[in-house]
Design a protein around this motif. Structure first.
Motif, short mmCIF file in Angstrom:
data_model
loop_
_atom_site.label_atom_id
_atom_site.label_comp_id
_atom_site.label_asym_id
_atom_site.label_seq_id
_atom_site.Cartn_x
_atom_site.Cartn_y
_atom_site.Cartn_z
N UNK B 61 77.18 -0.89 85.52
CA UNK B 61 76.62 -1.55 87.47
C UNK B 61 75.20 -1.23 87.51
N UNK B 62 74.27 -2.18 88.02
CA UNK B 62 73.17 -2.01 88.59
C UNK B 62 72.79 -2.15 89.91
N UNK B 63 74.28 -2.29 91.14
CA UNK B 63 73.49 -2.42 92.22
C UNK B 63 73.33 -3.68 92.58
N UNK B 64 74.58 -5.10 92.14
CA UNK B 64 75.20 -6.14 92.59
C UNK B 64 75.95 -6.65 92.47
N UNK B 65 76.69 -5.97 93.16
CA UNK B 65 77.84 -5.55 93.46
C UNK B 65 78.72 -6.65 91.97
N UNK B 103 53.98 11.37 82.99
CA UNK B 103 53.48 12.43 82.77
C UNK B 103 52.35 12.10 82.37
#
Lengths: 143, 143
Positions: B61-65, B103
């Motif tokens: 799940x990448x946050x696009x529902x 770094x």
DNA sequence: CTTTTTGCAAAACCTTTGCACAACC
DNA sequence: GGTTGTGCAAAGGTTTTGCAAAAAG
């Protein structure tokens, strides 16, 4: 354009700021309804998304088909319980413990801690390299 | 209980196995519909979830529902483009590059690579500790 | 008074499910 | 034939949206 005060937005913010469990919109709705029984779910969503756009909240998806809202916008990671589905922050101390545990398992040894060493070119040496490069360029231009 | 063959499931699997972009159920549906125009979205979901339960797919799940399905079940990480929303694998080479870049920025130096050193107790020393502990126990029992 | 916010309800999504029929073995 | 899988359509859940009324500045 300009943001106006609203009791509902304040209540949403007050509710979620106290929380450490990253509630969903539905949970925020139920919570705020204790104070403003007439608030609508749409208003909760609009304010949560507004707070997110303002950078005061971050969102997390953990695979339960709901957006979780987190008032902690610092760079941190999360832990989800596979049994109860609870969601909690992982601070760097926990992360270090997890990494050593994983490394222990992989190596078949008891690992207490670790240190990472980075390799590269220090600022002094970088400066010298730059000087030399400039010198070469000047020579080339003069020939 | 027993799994029976189905053309639809085979088509879902064939479609997603070729893909490197981790499509959603909807994309799989549109793709398989080119071959089996009568397949239903429900069937696509049932088979995707079945393949997941069989361990042949992982979900992201990448946050696009929406759930993204990934035929790569090895331990790897993902990259999401903030602009176009595309999703791609990050292999360990990329990861190492990212870490050194980060770094570098933090240290104000040019870092090429890094090595992590873990500290703990080796197996030999652990064995000796165990022997001593047992010896103490025997003494205690004998006194 | 003008702009923003709300409440309500409907709609837009994604995903799951019940059931009769078809496919598989 | 008995079991598993499918198509369809409906339902479930979360999130978004249109709009008239209310609140804020």
């Amino acid at each position: 354009m300009t943001l106006k005060y609203s009791r509902q937005r304040q209540a949403v913010w007050d509710f979620i700021r106290e929380r450490h469990d990253h509630p969903t919109a539905s949970t925020v709705y139920e919570g705020v309804r204790q104070i403003y029984p007439n608030i609508s779910l749409g208003t909760v969503y609009r304010n949560l998304m507004l707070l997110k756009d303002m950078g005061k909240l971050s969102t997390i998806e953990i695979g339960d088909n709901a957006i979780h809202f987190d008032p902690n916008i610092s760079d941190h990671e999360h832990f989800v319980c596979r049994r109860c589905g609870s969601l909690a922050d992982l601070d760097t101390y926990d992360l270090k413990a997890v990494r050593t545990r994983l490394a222990s398992a992989a190596a078949g040894r008891e690992i207490d801690t670790y240190s990472t060493i980075y390799f590269g070119i220090c600022r002094n040496c970088l400066a010298q390299t730059t000087e030399k490069a400039e010198a070469v360029e000047i020579q080339g231009a003069g020939s």
